[in-house]
Scaffold this motif. Structure first.
Motif, PDB file in Angstrom:
ATOM      1  N   GLY A  98       0.787  -1.222   0.000  1.00 24.82           N
ATOM      2  CA  GLY A  98       0.000   0.000   0.000  1.00 24.82           C
ATOM      3  C   GLY A  98       0.822   1.277   0.000  1.00 24.82           C
ATOM      4  O   GLY A  98       0.411   2.287   0.557  1.00 24.82           O
ATOM      5  N   ILE A  99       1.994   1.254  -0.630  1.00 22.43           N
ATOM      6  CA  ILE A  99       2.852   2.442  -0.667  1.00 22.43           C
ATOM      7  C   ILE A  99       2.516   3.289  -1.888  1.00 22.43           C
ATOM      8  O   ILE A  99       2.019   2.795  -2.903  1.00 22.43           O
ATOM      9  CB  ILE A  99       4.352   2.046  -0.698  1.00 22.43           C
ATOM     10  N   ASP A 100       2.773   4.596  -1.780  1.00 26.46           N
ATOM     11  CA  ASP A 100       2.541   5.482  -2.918  1.00 26.46           C
ATOM     12  C   ASP A 100       3.839   5.638  -3.704  1.00 26.46           C
ATOM     13  O   ASP A 100       4.868   5.018  -3.387  1.00 26.46           O
ATOM     14  CB  ASP A 100       2.008   6.831  -2.463  1.00 26.46           C
ATOM     15  N   GLU A 101       3.807   6.482  -4.738  1.00 25.52           N
ATOM     16  CA  GLU A 101       4.972   6.621  -5.616  1.00 25.52           C
ATOM     17  C   GLU A 101       6.168   7.218  -4.884  1.00 25.52           C
ATOM     18  O   GLU A 101       7.318   6.833  -5.128  1.00 25.52           O
ATOM     19  CB  GLU A 101       4.602   7.488  -6.828  1.00 25.52           C
ATOM     20  N   GLU A 102       5.916   8.182  -4.017  1.00 27.30           N
ATOM     21  CA  GLU A 102       7.019   8.806  -3.274  1.00 27.30           C
ATOM     22  C   GLU A 102       7.684   7.786  -2.353  1.00 27.30           C
ATOM     23  O   GLU A 102       8.910   7.699  -2.276  1.00 27.30           O
ATOM     24  CB  GLU A 102       6.493   9.989  -2.453  1.00 27.30           C
TER      25      GLU A 102
END
Length: 324
Positions: free
Chosen positions: A114-118
């Motif tokens: 569930g990580i974002d691009e950053e």
């Protein structure tokens, strides 16, 4: 006893620069069209600042095996990686483009979900560091940079805005300092310098990053300073020689500032060439951009900014002179 320095550049030259204006305009037009063609066809080699990703500079105790480093990157699931020597044979620069969160979570050993691009780019950095530390004993991390897609997009906008704002403010300065005819010539010369510099980076494929933007802004300031010196002398000559044709007055002014222009540019180039040769890879792109900028800026002050006054209908006297 008086010791006189040898004069390599005559202070009272009489070159007919204005006679060459149409040839210079043709060269400048070709240079700008070629630069624009290179920009749209070849494109710029954007650095991590503008395209996002991860940049790691490391130093190993023994000469680095680039093939082993690439294999290490592939083992942890990174295939799109650029590994190159950076200075000496023990210094290596590793550049990885922006990876999607899905690709990062599929890497071996990654437990984050569930990580974002950053956050994904931070995970890539951690994985690379861990893999290199296991592979090479005593490895030293000299530079770690992670730029996410959102940040890189913001930097593109900020860099472009800075250049446009500088050109606009220069136009206003020249307009108030002289007359609008001068500002048109000065800003066209500055646009000429900026486009030529971008073309230089497109042709050479040197990395285009935030340091390059700083170099372009420095070139704008340097070129404007040189142009203002020439314009000041032109206005002075207009007041002194009120009956001479405009072309002759422009030639007198350019020749009067020629020794100053060449000597200033020459001494600046000495420092920049030294920076490019011994400053290392980190400063090379910045130094080469400034070297090109000093050369093209000096050329534009003499062969573009001043001759353009023959086309803009510059006033021979100022408002103060007319009132007097």
């Amino acid at each position: 006893m008086k010791l006189a320095l040898v004069r390599f550049i005559p202070t009272e030259s009489s070159f007919d620069f204005i006679r060459l204006r149409w040839a210079a305009f043709a060269v400048s037009a070709a240079l700008m069209l070629g630069s624009l063609a290179a920009f749209f066809v070849v494109g710029l080699n954007f650095g991590i600042d503008f395209r996002g990703g991860t940049l790691i500079e490391v130093q190993t105790q023994e000469p680095a095996d680039l093939g082993t480093i690439r294999s290490t990157m592939e083992d942890i699931g990174i295939s799109a990686v650029n590994v190159q020597s950076f200075g000496s044979d023990t210094e290596v620069l590793i550049t990885v483009g922006t990876m999607s969160p899905e690709a990062v979570m599929a890497m071996p050993g990654v437990e984050e979900t569930g990580i974002d691009e950053e956050q994904a780019q931070q995970v890539v950095r951690s994985q690379i560091q861990a893999a290199l530390s296991d592979q090479f004993e005593g490895i030293e991390y000299r530079r770690l940079e992670v730029v996410g897609p959102q940040v890189s997009g913001e930097l593109v906008v900020a860099g472009t805005t800075a250049v446009i704002a500088a050109l606009f403010l220069m136009l206003l300065y020249i307009w108030f300092r002289f007359e609008w005819q001068y500002s048109v010539g000065a800003v066209l010369a500055l646009i000429h310098d900026v486009i030529a510099t971008i073309g230089f980076f497109a042709v050479t494929q040197l990395e285009f990053n935030l340091s390059t933007i700083a170099a372009i802004l420095t070139i704008v300031g340097y070129s404007m300073n040189d142009t203002v010196v020439v314009y000041d002398r032109i206005r002075e000559k207009f007041r002194k020689f009120k009956t001479l044709p405009t072309e002759e007055v422009l030639n007198k002014a350019i020749n009067k500032t020629l020794s100053r222009t060449v000597l200033t540019s020459g001494t600046t180039l000495v420092a920049l060439i030294a920076m490019a040769l011994i400053g290392g890879a980190a400063l090379q792109g910045f130094a080469l951009a400034l070297i090109w900028g000093v050369v093209i800026g000096t050329y534009s002050s003499v062969f573009v900014a001043a001759p353009l006054l023959t086309l803009t209908g510059v006033k021979r006297t100022s408002d103060e002179d007319e009132e007097a």
